[in-house]
Design an enzyme around this catalytic site. Structure first.
Site, mmCIF file in Angstrom:
data_model
loop_
_atom_site.group_PDB
_atom_site.id
_atom_site.type_symbol
_atom_site.label_atom_id
_atom_site.label_comp_id
_atom_site.label_asym_id
_atom_site.label_seq_id
_atom_site.Cartn_x
_atom_site.Cartn_y
_atom_site.Cartn_z
ATOM 1 C CG ASP A 80 -2.056 0.793 1.153
ATOM 2 O OD1 ASP A 80 -2.222 1.580 0.252
ATOM 3 O OD2 ASP A 80 -3.220 0.863 1.988
ATOM 4 C CE LYS A 156 -1.707 -7.488 0.381
ATOM 5 N NZ LYS A 156 -0.490 -7.509 1.516
ATOM 6 C CG ASP A 158 -6.038 -5.532 0.946
ATOM 7 O OD1 ASP A 158 -6.593 -6.110 1.219
ATOM 8 O OD2 ASP A 158 -4.945 -4.745 1.768
ATOM 9 C CG ASP A 219 -3.256 -7.632 7.821
ATOM 10 O OD1 ASP A 219 -3.820 -8.393 6.932
ATOM 11 O OD2 ASP A 219 -3.191 -6.361 7.493
HETATM 12 C C1 GLA Z 1 -4.602 -4.890 4.582
HETATM 13 C C2 GLA Z 1 -3.595 -6.096 4.144
HETATM 14 C C3 GLA Z 1 -2.116 -5.978 4.446
HETATM 15 C C4 GLA Z 1 -1.556 -4.550 3.954
HETATM 16 C C5 GLA Z 1 -2.466 -3.681 4.352
HETATM 17 C C6 GLA Z 1 -1.992 -2.226 3.488
HETATM 18 O O1 GLA Z 1 -4.744 -4.934 5.868
HETATM 19 O O2 GLA Z 1 -4.319 -7.075 4.507
HETATM 20 O O3 GLA Z 1 -1.484 -7.122 4.195
HETATM 21 O O4 GLA Z 1 -1.874 -4.867 2.412
HETATM 22 O O5 GLA Z 1 -3.976 -3.647 4.128
HETATM 23 O O6 GLA Z 1 -3.002 -1.094 3.984
#
Ligand code: GLA
Length: 441
Positions: A80, A156, A158, A219
């Protein structure tokens, strides 16, 4: 029956809506920014650690120069907070101009010149989890094409700030859009992590068709509590999760945090071993510039990487939870080999755990055992031969186990003479395995 060209075309069109990129036949490996570097955008005060092209180039240099790439760690993944707060005048995502002055295409080139791959991050929703511009339904094709134009190799995707209904449309649509670009782009879907991670909410058959990997759960944070809770969730739900993984489509329990601040050396070995048993992606999030040799040795352990990358791609399982708080995990591998992990949840002292391969469902035969962390080799003349392993608190012992065949014995008459003397192994006849293994999954 003759099939008309029309029907053939229709069938082909249906087939291409699945993700047919042929990528990630073994769990992907590499490095990702998030767990270690988060959304640090303060390049003025913290230039070495902020999310910027310099950080990704540094990590690419380390992967290319410190032996990682040759071991398979070949992805550098942006997470991110890489974009500008606004899309460009044509509605495309653009990197923050101060932190990525060269742009993403140039960064991709930098990586490709070093035989590495570039991963990028987007979020299906109005915003990313960190509050940057998201990818709504109407932007999916644009973003897929932008990533392909930049020669990105992995996405990725999200799921912050989108509803379950929208996700049902968005994740398959992105898969299709990536396919349509004609570029092979690995695709990680965070979809299940936003819907509880388990059937019936999650259709893993569909996910296996449209994504190369998927985040199922929370996470990872820089702590043993976090690593343990993730491992516990995956193994508690192994009946649902284990069968859905395989070549090209993997469960993702999140990044390896080995080399950071939260894990002891034993806990680091445990994360490496348990993630490998899970056939998990081996994606590190650490600072490769300052890694200790202890952390590096764990992450660069060739035997473990070979187990992780076994071509069968079968996810392993927890076999036993003992009253002693020892747990045993197992993963079947090619050539009738397998991996065993003995893990201690104890908090007192090294525990001497006694078992036999027989107790762990192995069939009759002679087995050699290679301890992947110590390099010791042990020969077990029979599946009923008792053995003892000493497991440290929150640590593991990890074995690569392989049946000794007639052929191998004849050919390698001089192998492990000490072990053979110890067990008085002399007659080949007795040493032939009595049958095939019947590994259950
Ligand atoms: C989520 C994802 C993490 C990361 C954050 C970034 O929590 O699960 O792996 O990418 O967003 O903001």
């Amino acid at each position: 029956m003759k099939v008309s060209p029309g029907i053939f075309l229709l069938a082909f069109a249906a087939a291409t809506s699945a993700l047919d990129n042929g990528l990630m036949r073994t769990p992907p490996m590499g490095w990702m920014a998030w767990e270690r570097f988060r959304c640090n955008v303060d390049c003025e005060n913290d230039p070495k650690n902020c999310i910027s092209e310099a950080l990704f180039m540094d990590m690419a240099d380390r992967l290319a120069e410190d032996g990682w790439r040759e071991l398979g760690y070949d992805h550098v993944m942006i997470d991110d907070c890489w974009t500008s707060m606004q899309r460009d005048k044509d509605g495309r995502l653009q990197p923050d101009p101060h932190r990525f002055p060269g742009g993403i295409a140039k960064l991709a080139r930098y990586l490709h010149e070093r035989e590495l791959k570039l991963g990028i991050y987007a979020d299906f929703g109005t915003h990313t989890c960190g509050g940057y511009p998201g990818t709504t339904l109407d932007k999916i094709e644009t973003d897929a094409q932008t990533f392909a134009d930049w020669k990105v190799d992995f996405l990725k995707f999200d799921g912050c700030y989108s509803s379950p209904k929208e996700q049902e449309k968005g994740y398959p649509l992105m898969s299709k859009a990536l396919n349509a670009t004609g570029r092979y782009i690995g695709y990680s879907c965070s979809w299940p992590a936003y819907q509880g991670g388990l059937p019936p909410n999650i259709n893993y058959t569909l996910l296996g068709e449209i994504c190369n990997l998927w985040r199922n759960y929370d996470d990872v944070q820089d702590s043993w509590t976090s690593v343990l809770s993730i491992a516990d969730w995956f193994f508690s739900n192994q009946n649902q999760l284990q069968p859905v993984a395989g070549p090209g489509h993997w469960n993702d329990p999140d990044m390896l945090i080995i080399g950071n601040f939260g894990l002891s050396p034993d806990q680091s070995r445990s994360q490496m071993a348990l993630w490998t048993i899970m056939a998990a992606p081996l994606i590190m999030s650490n600072d490769l510039r300052t890694l200790t040799s202890e952390a590096r040795n764990i992450l660069q352990n060739k035997a473990i990487i070979a187990i992780s990358q076994d071509p069968l791609g079968i996810q392993g399982r927890r076999l036993l939870q003992e009253k002693s708080r020892i747990e045993v995990f197992w993963r079947p591998l090619t050539n009738l080999a397998s991996a065993l992990v003995f893990f201690s949840r104890r908090t007192d002292m090294p525990y001497r755990y006694q078992s036999s391969l027989d107790r762990l469902n192995y069939t009759a035969g002679l087995y050699d055992v290679y301890d992947v962390f110590t390099g010791e080799v042990l020969s077990l003349p029979s599946h009923t031969t008792p053995f003892t392993v000493s497991i440290n608190p929150s640590g593991v012992v990890m074995w690569y186990v392989y049946p000794v065949t007639h052929h191998k014995l004849t050919e390698g008459a001089g192998r492990y003479p000490n072990v053979r003397r110890k067990y008085r192994i002399s007659s080949l006849k007795h040493r032939q395995p009595k049958g095939e293994h019947h590994f259950f999954i």
